[in-house]
Design a protein around this motif. Structure first.
Motif, PDB file in Angstrom:
ATOM      1  N   SER A  36       0.841  -1.191   0.000  1.00 60.26           N
ATOM      2  CA  SER A  36       0.000   0.000   0.000  1.00 60.26           C
ATOM      3  C   SER A  36       0.880   1.247   0.000  1.00 60.26           C
ATOM      4  CB  SER A  36      -0.923   0.009   1.224  1.00 60.26           C
ATOM      5  OG  SER A  36      -0.160   0.123   2.420  1.00 60.26           O
ATOM      6  N   GLY A  37       0.290   2.367  -0.415  1.00 60.68           N
ATOM      7  CA  GLY A  37       1.030   3.618  -0.467  1.00 60.68           C
ATOM      8  C   GLY A  37       2.179   3.581  -1.459  1.00 60.68           C
ATOM      9  N   VAL A  38       2.007   2.848  -2.553  1.00 53.51           N
ATOM     10  CA  VAL A  38       3.103   2.657  -3.509  1.00 53.51           C
ATOM     11  C   VAL A  38       3.293   3.902  -4.375  1.00 53.51           C
ATOM     12  CG1 VAL A  38       3.988   1.221  -5.385  1.00 53.51           C
ATOM     13  CG2 VAL A  38       2.620   0.184  -3.556  1.00 53.51           C
ATOM     14  N   LYS A  39       4.532   4.367  -4.477  1.00 50.25           N
ATOM     15  CA  LYS A  39       4.885   5.486  -5.350  1.00 50.25           C
ATOM     16  C   LYS A  39       6.159   5.115  -6.104  1.00 50.25           C
ATOM     17  CE  LYS A  39       2.850   9.181  -2.546  1.00 50.25           C
ATOM     18  NZ  LYS A  39       3.099  10.470  -1.827  1.00 50.25           N
ATOM     19  N   CYS A  40       6.051   5.060  -7.433  1.00 43.88           N
ATOM     20  CA  CYS A  40       7.191   4.678  -8.270  1.00 43.88           C
ATOM     21  C   CYS A  40       7.617   5.848  -9.155  1.00 43.88           C
ATOM     22  CB  CYS A  40       6.834   3.491  -9.155  1.00 43.88           C
ATOM     23  SG  CYS A  40       6.297   2.016  -8.253  1.00 43.88           S
ATOM     24  N   THR A  41       8.900   5.914  -9.448  1.00 44.13           N
ATOM     25  CA  THR A  41       9.414   6.953 -10.353  1.00 44.13           C
ATOM     26  C   THR A  41       9.449   6.467 -11.785  1.00 44.13           C
ATOM     27  OG1 THR A  41      11.716   6.254 -10.073  1.00 44.13           O
ATOM     28  CG2 THR A  41      10.848   7.885  -8.507  1.00 44.13           C
ATOM     29  N   ALA A  84      11.780  -3.454 -10.019  1.00 43.00           N
ATOM     30  CA  ALA A  84      10.790  -4.296  -9.349  1.00 43.00           C
ATOM     31  C   ALA A  84       9.907  -3.413  -8.480  1.00 43.00           C
ATOM     32  CB  ALA A  84      11.475  -5.362  -8.502  1.00 43.00           C
ATOM     33  N   LEU A  85       8.679  -3.853  -8.233  1.00 40.12           N
ATOM     34  CA  LEU A  85       7.752  -3.082  -7.401  1.00 40.12           C
ATOM     35  C   LEU A  85       8.293  -2.892  -5.988  1.00 40.12           C
ATOM     36  CD1 LEU A  85       4.237  -4.443  -8.405  1.00 40.12           C
ATOM     37  CD2 LEU A  85       5.091  -2.113  -8.702  1.00 40.12           C
ATOM     38  N   SER A  86       9.034  -3.861  -5.506  1.00 35.53           N
ATOM     39  CA  SER A  86       9.561  -3.779  -4.146  1.00 35.53           C
ATOM     40  C   SER A  86      10.551  -2.628  -3.984  1.00 35.53           C
ATOM     41  CB  SER A  86      10.237  -5.099  -3.768  1.00 35.53           C
ATOM     42  OG  SER A  86      11.287  -5.397  -4.681  1.00 35.53           O
ATOM     43  N   GLN A  87      11.101  -2.129  -5.097  1.00 33.36           N
ATOM     44  CA  GLN A  87      12.037  -1.011  -5.049  1.00 33.36           C
ATOM     45  C   GLN A  87      11.329   0.334  -4.971  1.00 33.36           C
ATOM     46  OE1 GLN A  87      14.635  -1.413  -8.417  1.00 33.36           O
ATOM     47  NE2 GLN A  87      15.421  -3.412  -7.776  1.00 33.36           N
ATOM     48  N   CYS A  88      10.032   0.352  -5.215  1.00 37.63           N
ATOM     49  CA  CYS A  88       9.254   1.593  -5.139  1.00 37.63           C
ATOM     50  C   CYS A  88       9.023   1.986  -3.677  1.00 37.63           C
ATOM     51  CB  CYS A  88       7.897   1.422  -5.825  1.00 37.63           C
ATOM     52  SG  CYS A  88       7.983   1.063  -7.588  1.00 37.63           S
ATOM     53  N   GLN A  89       8.828   3.256  -3.467  1.00 34.62           N
ATOM     54  CA  GLN A  89       8.488   3.724  -2.126  1.00 34.62           C
ATOM     55  C   GLN A  89       7.119   3.174  -1.747  1.00 34.62           C
ATOM     56  OE1 GLN A  89       8.473   7.991  -1.801  1.00 34.62           O
ATOM     57  NE2 GLN A  89       7.452   7.984   0.186  1.00 34.62           N
ATOM     58  N   HIS A  90       6.963   2.657  -0.535  1.00 33.83           N
ATOM     59  CA  HIS A  90       5.675   2.133  -0.096  1.00 33.83           C
ATOM     60  C   HIS A  90       5.636   2.072   1.432  1.00 33.83           C
ATOM     61  CE1 HIS A  90       8.342  -1.415  -0.367  1.00 33.83           C
ATOM     62  NE2 HIS A  90       7.618  -1.918   0.622  1.00 33.83           N
ATOM     63  N   HIS A  91       4.426   1.906   1.952  1.00 36.76           N
ATOM     64  CA  HIS A  91       4.251   1.817   3.395  1.00 36.76           C
ATOM     65  C   HIS A  91       4.933   0.551   3.931  1.00 36.76           C
ATOM     66  CE1 HIS A  91       0.336   4.340   2.942  1.00 36.76           C
ATOM     67  NE2 HIS A  91       1.419   5.090   2.940  1.00 36.76           N
ATOM     68  N   LYS A  92       5.463   0.650   5.128  1.00 40.06           N
ATOM     69  CA  LYS A  92       6.136  -0.498   5.731  1.00 40.06           C
ATOM     70  C   LYS A  92       5.142  -1.579   6.116  1.00 40.06           C
ATOM     71  CE  LYS A  92      10.160   2.016   7.467  1.00 40.06           C
ATOM     72  NZ  LYS A  92      10.987   2.366   8.664  1.00 40.06           N
ATOM     73  N   THR A  93       3.934  -1.156   6.491  1.00 39.76           N
ATOM     74  CA  THR A  93       2.893  -2.124   6.834  1.00 39.76           C
ATOM     75  C   THR A  93       1.746  -1.988   5.846  1.00 39.76           C
ATOM     76  OG1 THR A  93       1.863  -0.539   8.353  1.00 39.76           O
ATOM     77  CG2 THR A  93       3.465  -2.093   9.277  1.00 39.76           C
TER      78      THR A  93
END
Length: 269
Positions: free
Chosen positions: A4-9, A14-23
């Protein structure tokens, strides 16, 4: 929901490299903003034929009484609403476009037939909004005019090489798409294949065309979706020069391009 809270440049591998909520947040209110992801080894890749745009561009003063259908589809500038219909005319910058699929998968509309919309005035079906966006931009980066195409029938699926079999034919509500190695074509004489420049003052401009602008259909490369041309307009005639795909020139060449060359080699009237 796994993230959740995913923000990609857009540069992540990979999606896991995007900024996102820790939980993970699973609030009901956020459900309507959720998105799914389908991973594939292949994707389509659309490229516009820049030289065809430069070869086919021209100006037409089209009578208002011939533009009622185009007005229904918002293909004219806002000032057209204040015109003295059906008298007078609009000045249109027209050209043909040819969209090639050079990818490894067919390009298909994002929505199925159940969501296609029939337009009675033009007598065709829209599959999805904004196959392309056309902009006339001043040299200080101000967007002056915008035109657009709604995909009404991806019908051409033209075969460029032997051994390439086209798979799509929109006649009789058939399947629509662009086969790998084929292309779709919008002729200059089709409604909305233009920019309404009625209110544009003479001057030097950059004309830009972007296909699949909202990235609504997956592609393997979005950097080649934009095309730009130098444009000089004297109030009666228009000159196009140096039409090229957005990533076809180096950064240094792009800076020279935007300064506008003093010598033009393609005059259109």
């Amino acid at each position: 929901m796994v993230m959740s809270g995913v923000k990609c440049t857009g540069t992540e591998m990979a999606l896991s490299q995007c900024q996102h909520h820790k939980t993970v947040s699973c609030q009901k209110a956020a459900a309507k903003f959720a998105a799914g992801v389908i991973c594939s080894e292949t994707a389509s890749d659309l490229v516009l034929n820049a030289s065809l745009v430069q070869q086919t561009v021209y100006i037409e003063d089209r009578p208002l009484h011939m533009l009622y259908c185009a007005a229904e589809e918002n293909c004219l500038s806002k000032s057209a609403a204040k015109a003295n219909w059906p008298y007078g005319h609009r000045r249109l910058l027209r050209f043909s476009s040819e969209i090639h699929n050079i990818g490894r998968a067919d390009f298909k509309p994002k929505a199925g037939r159940h969501s296609w919309v029939w337009h009675a005035c033009h007598g065709h079906t829209h599959t999805y909004d904004l196959l392309s966006v056309k902009c006339l931009i001043s040299l200080n980066k101000t967007r002056l005019k915008t035109g657009h195409n709604k995909s009404f029938c991806i019908k051409s699926d033209i075969q460029p090489h032997e051994g390439v079999s086209k798979r799509y034919e929109c006649a009789n509500f058939g399947d629509q798409g662009i086969t790998v190695g084929c292309w779709d074509q919008y002729r200059h004489d089709i409604d909305c294949q233009w920019i309404d420049i009625t209110d544009v003052r003479p001057g030097n401009y950059i004309m830009q065309v972007v296909i699949n602008p909202n990235h609504e259909v997956a592609e393997s490369d979005f950097t080649n979706n934009a095309m730009k041309c130098n444009c000089k307009y004297d109030g009666h005639r228009i000159w196009f020069h140096n039409c090229h795909i957005g990533d076809a020139l180096s950064e240094e060449a792009e800076r020279i391009f935007e300064k506008y060359p003093g010598q033009l080699n393609n005059r259109i009237s």
